[in-house]
Design a protein around this motif. Structure first.
Motif, PDB file in Angstrom:
ATOM      1  N   ASP A   1       0.861  -1.177   0.000  1.00 17.95           N
ATOM      2  CA  ASP A   1       0.000   0.000   0.000  1.00 17.95           C
ATOM      3  C   ASP A   1       0.902   1.233   0.000  1.00 17.95           C
ATOM      4  O   ASP A   1       2.013   1.200   0.542  1.00 17.95           O
ATOM      5  CB  ASP A   1      -0.893   0.018   1.245  1.00 17.95           C
ATOM      6  CG  ASP A   1      -1.958  -1.067   1.221  1.00 17.95           C
ATOM      7  OD1 ASP A   1      -2.277  -1.566   0.120  1.00 17.95           O
ATOM      8  OD2 ASP A   1      -2.451  -1.416   2.318  1.00 17.95           O
ATOM      9  N   PRO A   2       0.444   2.328  -0.615  1.00 14.41           N
ATOM     10  CA  PRO A   2       1.284   3.527  -0.708  1.00 14.41           C
ATOM     11  C   PRO A   2       1.796   4.035   0.639  1.00 14.41           C
ATOM     12  O   PRO A   2       2.955   4.436   0.762  1.00 14.41           O
ATOM     13  CB  PRO A   2       0.378   4.562  -1.375  1.00 14.41           C
ATOM     14  CG  PRO A   2      -0.638   3.772  -2.108  1.00 14.41           C
ATOM     15  CD  PRO A   2      -0.826   2.512  -1.319  1.00 14.41           C
ATOM     16  N   ASP A   3       0.946   3.991   1.677  1.00 17.92           N
ATOM     17  CA  ASP A   3       1.393   4.497   2.983  1.00 17.92           C
ATOM     18  C   ASP A   3       2.470   3.600   3.585  1.00 17.92           C
ATOM     19  O   ASP A   3       3.426   4.089   4.196  1.00 17.92           O
ATOM     20  CB  ASP A   3       0.206   4.659   3.942  1.00 17.92           C
ATOM     21  CG  ASP A   3      -0.499   3.352   4.244  1.00 17.92           C
ATOM     22  OD1 ASP A   3      -0.664   2.535   3.312  1.00 17.92           O
ATOM     23  OD2 ASP A   3      -0.905   3.141   5.405  1.00 17.92           O
ATOM     24  N   VAL A   4       2.351   2.285   3.379  1.00 18.52           N
ATOM     25  CA  VAL A   4       3.354   1.354   3.902  1.00 18.52           C
ATOM     26  C   VAL A   4       4.667   1.538   3.161  1.00 18.52           C
ATOM     27  O   VAL A   4       5.746   1.575   3.769  1.00 18.52           O
ATOM     28  CB  VAL A   4       2.856  -0.105   3.789  1.00 18.52           C
ATOM     29  CG1 VAL A   4       3.935  -1.090   4.199  1.00 18.52           C
ATOM     30  CG2 VAL A   4       1.598  -0.302   4.623  1.00 18.52           C
TER      31      VAL A   4
ATOM     32  N   ASN B   1      10.910   5.895   4.171  1.00 18.29           N
ATOM     33  CA  ASN B   1      11.373   6.876   5.168  1.00 18.29           C
ATOM     34  C   ASN B   1      12.300   6.222   6.189  1.00 18.29           C
ATOM     35  O   ASN B   1      13.314   6.797   6.576  1.00 18.29           O
ATOM     36  CB  ASN B   1      10.184   7.513   5.892  1.00 18.29           C
ATOM     37  CG  ASN B   1       9.415   8.464   5.013  1.00 18.29           C
ATOM     38  OD1 ASN B   1       9.905   8.905   3.976  1.00 18.29           O
ATOM     39  ND2 ASN B   1       8.186   8.763   5.404  1.00 18.29           N
ATOM     40  N   GLU B   2      11.945   5.008   6.603  1.00 14.44           N
ATOM     41  CA  GLU B   2      12.774   4.294   7.568  1.00 14.44           C
ATOM     42  C   GLU B   2      14.126   3.924   6.965  1.00 14.44           C
ATOM     43  O   GLU B   2      15.163   4.036   7.614  1.00 14.44           O
ATOM     44  CB  GLU B   2      12.030   3.040   8.053  1.00 14.44           C
ATOM     45  CG  GLU B   2      12.681   2.334   9.206  1.00 14.44           C
ATOM     46  CD  GLU B   2      12.608   3.091  10.520  1.00 14.44           C
ATOM     47  OE1 GLU B   2      13.163   2.569  11.504  1.00 14.44           O
ATOM     48  OE2 GLU B   2      12.037   4.187  10.596  1.00 14.44           O
ATOM     49  N   ALA B   3      14.125   3.497   5.711  1.00 19.18           N
ATOM     50  CA  ALA B   3      15.381   3.160   5.029  1.00 19.18           C
ATOM     51  C   ALA B   3      16.272   4.397   4.936  1.00 19.18           C
ATOM     52  O   ALA B   3      17.476   4.322   5.171  1.00 19.18           O
ATOM     53  CB  ALA B   3      15.087   2.593   3.642  1.00 19.18           C
ATOM     54  N   HIS B   4      15.678   5.524   4.617  1.00 14.93           N
ATOM     55  CA  HIS B   4      16.440   6.770   4.532  1.00 14.93           C
ATOM     56  C   HIS B   4      16.983   7.178   5.903  1.00 14.93           C
ATOM     57  O   HIS B   4      18.143   7.546   6.044  1.00 14.93           O
ATOM     58  CB  HIS B   4      15.557   7.870   3.949  1.00 14.93           C
ATOM     59  CG  HIS B   4      16.241   9.194   3.849  1.00 14.93           C
ATOM     60  ND1 HIS B   4      17.195   9.456   2.905  1.00 14.93           N
ATOM     61  CD2 HIS B   4      16.114  10.312   4.594  1.00 14.93           C
ATOM     62  CE1 HIS B   4      17.637  10.694   3.062  1.00 14.93           C
ATOM     63  NE2 HIS B   4      16.989  11.232   4.087  1.00 14.93           N
ATOM     64  N   ARG B   5      16.115   7.077   6.921  1.00 17.34           N
ATOM     65  CA  ARG B   5      16.505   7.474   8.274  1.00 17.34           C
ATOM     66  C   ARG B   5      17.651   6.617   8.805  1.00 17.34           C
ATOM     67  O   ARG B   5      18.588   7.126   9.415  1.00 17.34           O
ATOM     68  CB  ARG B   5      15.295   7.365   9.211  1.00 17.34           C
ATOM     69  CG  ARG B   5      15.531   7.898  10.599  1.00 17.34           C
ATOM     70  CD  ARG B   5      14.288   7.776  11.471  1.00 17.34           C
ATOM     71  NE  ARG B   5      14.010   6.406  11.851  1.00 17.34           N
ATOM     72  CZ  ARG B   5      14.635   5.743  12.841  1.00 17.34           C
ATOM     73  NH1 ARG B   5      15.575   6.339  13.531  1.00 17.34           N
ATOM     74  NH2 ARG B   5      14.310   4.512  13.139  1.00 17.34           N
TER      75      ARG B   5
ATOM     76  N   VAL C   1      12.705  -3.796   4.928  1.00 12.81           N
ATOM     77  CA  VAL C   1      11.505  -4.635   4.769  1.00 12.81           C
ATOM     78  C   VAL C   1      11.695  -5.947   5.514  1.00 12.81           C
ATOM     79  O   VAL C   1      10.811  -6.391   6.256  1.00 12.81           O
ATOM     80  CB  VAL C   1      11.199  -4.883   3.275  1.00 12.81           C
ATOM     81  CG1 VAL C   1      10.110  -5.939   3.119  1.00 12.81           C
ATOM     82  CG2 VAL C   1      10.783  -3.595   2.598  1.00 12.81           C
ATOM     83  N   ASN C   2      12.841  -6.593   5.339  1.00 10.00           N
ATOM     84  CA  ASN C   2      13.097  -7.865   6.014  1.00 10.00           C
ATOM     85  C   ASN C   2      13.087  -7.711   7.530  1.00 10.00           C
ATOM     86  O   ASN C   2      12.500  -8.530   8.243  1.00 10.00           O
ATOM     87  CB  ASN C   2      14.431  -8.470   5.552  1.00 10.00           C
ATOM     88  CG  ASN C   2      14.303  -9.148   4.222  1.00 10.00           C
ATOM     89  OD1 ASN C   2      13.341  -9.856   3.959  1.00 10.00           O
ATOM     90  ND2 ASN C   2      15.284  -8.934   3.367  1.00 10.00           N
ATOM     91  N   ASP C   3      13.708  -6.656   8.029  1.00 11.05           N
ATOM     92  CA  ASP C   3      13.740  -6.425   9.473  1.00 11.05           C
ATOM     93  C   ASP C   3      12.333  -6.185  10.027  1.00 11.05           C
ATOM     94  O   ASP C   3      11.973  -6.707  11.084  1.00 11.05           O
ATOM     95  CB  ASP C   3      14.638  -5.242   9.819  1.00 11.05           C
ATOM     96  CG  ASP C   3      16.110  -5.531   9.600  1.00 11.05           C
ATOM     97  OD1 ASP C   3      16.471  -6.719   9.413  1.00 11.05           O
ATOM     98  OD2 ASP C   3      16.899  -4.562   9.600  1.00 11.05           O
ATOM     99  N   ALA C   4      11.533  -5.417   9.289  1.00 12.42           N
ATOM    100  CA  ALA C   4      10.163  -5.122   9.736  1.00 12.42           C
ATOM    101  C   ALA C   4       9.319  -6.397   9.750  1.00 12.42           C
ATOM    102  O   ALA C   4       8.570  -6.648  10.701  1.00 12.42           O
ATOM    103  CB  ALA C   4       9.529  -4.073   8.839  1.00 12.42           C
ATOM    104  N   LEU C   5       9.429  -7.204   8.710  1.00  7.23           N
ATOM    105  CA  LEU C   5       8.680  -8.461   8.655  1.00  7.23           C
ATOM    106  C   LEU C   5       9.148  -9.414   9.755  1.00  7.23           C
ATOM    107  O   LEU C   5       8.340 -10.058  10.423  1.00  7.23           O
ATOM    108  CB  LEU C   5       8.830  -9.115   7.290  1.00  7.23           C
ATOM    109  CG  LEU C   5       8.078  -8.427   6.147  1.00  7.23           C
ATOM    110  CD1 LEU C   5       8.482  -9.024   4.810  1.00  7.23           C
ATOM    111  CD2 LEU C   5       6.582  -8.537   6.363  1.00  7.23           C
TER     112      LEU C   5
END
Length: 90
Positions: free
Chosen positions: A8-11, A17-21, A30-34
């Motif tokens: 989804d666009p918000d995800v 944003n997290e990758a940039h931060r 993505v892998n870490d979040a999953l």
């Protein structure tokens, strides 16, 4: 493993944003979040249901529940009058 995933666009925006931060590759974020979201006990604590504990509210004698707005108006008028008395006449 390589796969196609539709986000989804918000995800997608949150992950980007997290990758940039974190200055990490998108794939790693993505892998870490999953991994975090799917690991047992990832919530950290068990949430209990919120329970409302009702209580009996009693009005003082002489206060009509149908006139509560009028009571608030009277209290506001008293507060304004006190403020004017302290400052003096305008």
């Amino acid at each position: 493993m390589r796969t196609t995933l539709t986000l989804d666009p918000d995800v997608a925006r949150m992950l980007a944003n997290e990758a940039h931060r974190l200055r990490k590759p998108f794939k790693q974020v993505v892998n870490d979040a999953l991994r975090h979201g799917l690991s047992p006990g990832s919530t950290g604590r068990v949430r209990r249901r919120y329970r409302v504990r009702p209580h009996t509210a009693m009005l003082r004698a002489g206060h009509d529940p149908g006139r509560l707005n009028a009571l608030v108006d009277e209290l506001e008028d008293q507060i304004r009058l006190r403020g004017r008395r302290r400052r003096g006449p305008s």
